[in-house]
Design an enzyme around this catalytic site. Structure first.
Site, PDB file in Angstrom:
ATOM      1  N   GLU A  53       0.834  -1.212   0.000  1.00 43.33           N
ATOM      2  CA  GLU A  53       0.000   0.000   0.000  1.00 43.33           C
ATOM      3  C   GLU A  53       0.866   1.260   0.000  1.00 43.33           C
ATOM      4  OE1 GLU A  53      -3.919   1.911   0.501  1.00 43.33           O
ATOM      5  OE2 GLU A  53      -3.564  -0.242   0.503  1.00 43.33           O
ATOM      6  N   PHE A  79       0.923 -13.882  -0.191  1.00 44.52           N
ATOM      7  CA  PHE A  79       2.134 -14.255   0.537  1.00 44.52           C
ATOM      8  C   PHE A  79       2.621 -15.565  -0.064  1.00 44.52           C
ATOM      9  CE2 PHE A  79      -1.073 -12.684   3.738  1.00 44.52           C
ATOM     10  CZ  PHE A  79      -0.767 -11.351   3.548  1.00 44.52           C
ATOM     11  N   ARG A  81       6.166 -16.917   0.165  1.00 43.09           N
ATOM     12  CA  ARG A  81       7.284 -17.628   0.794  1.00 43.09           C
ATOM     13  C   ARG A  81       7.474 -17.060   2.198  1.00 43.09           C
ATOM     14  NH1 ARG A  81      11.925 -20.237  -1.056  1.00 43.09           N
ATOM     15  NH2 ARG A  81      11.334 -19.891  -3.219  1.00 43.09           N
TER      16      ARG A  81
END
Length: 129
Positions: A53, A79, A81
């Site tokens: 963001e 997400f 890793r």
């Protein structure tokens, strides 16, 4: 357009450092540390969302300049890793910039150059008048 201070507040709390901030590319680095972990000892996903963001909003604001303000209306971050330590780098670039909206993509990589998270933010361009 002049940006607000980029060293205090939430940015300082996360420890973000800006290597580049232009209307076409924003590069942000930070160190993964225990106070940014979730209970399983890995980087909290909310940090990724916040960095995505931040990078998109800064780039969008620079592009819009004095014509108004760019505000986030959607943040979708994946997400990929788990990361426990090290330095991460986020690179934000525009996908679309129009009269009323912008779409930015941000990719986050670890020290080895592996993609660990990817997000996109849709920004609404609000006119200055």
């Amino acid at each position: 357009m002049e940006l607000p201070e980029l060293t205090g507040g939430f940015i300082a709390l996360l420890g973000l450092k800006f290597d580049e901030a232009t209307a076409d590319r924003v590069v942000v680095r930070w160190r993964v540390r225990p106070d940014l972990h979730q209970p399983y000892g890995i980087q909290h996903g909310g940090v990724y969302c916040a960095v995505v963001e931040t990078a998109a909003s800064i780039g969008g604001a620079l592009w819009l300049g004095g014509q108004g303000r760019a505000v986030g209306v959607s943040n979708q971050t994946d997400f990929l890793r788990a990361v426990r330590e090290g330095e991460l780098t986020a690179v934000g670039t525009p996908v679309h910039r129009g009269r009323s909206q912008q779409l930015w993509q941000v990719e986050i990589s670890d020290d080895a150059g592996r993609l660990v998270s990817r997000g996109q933010v849709r920004l609404q361009n609000l006119s200055a008048s």
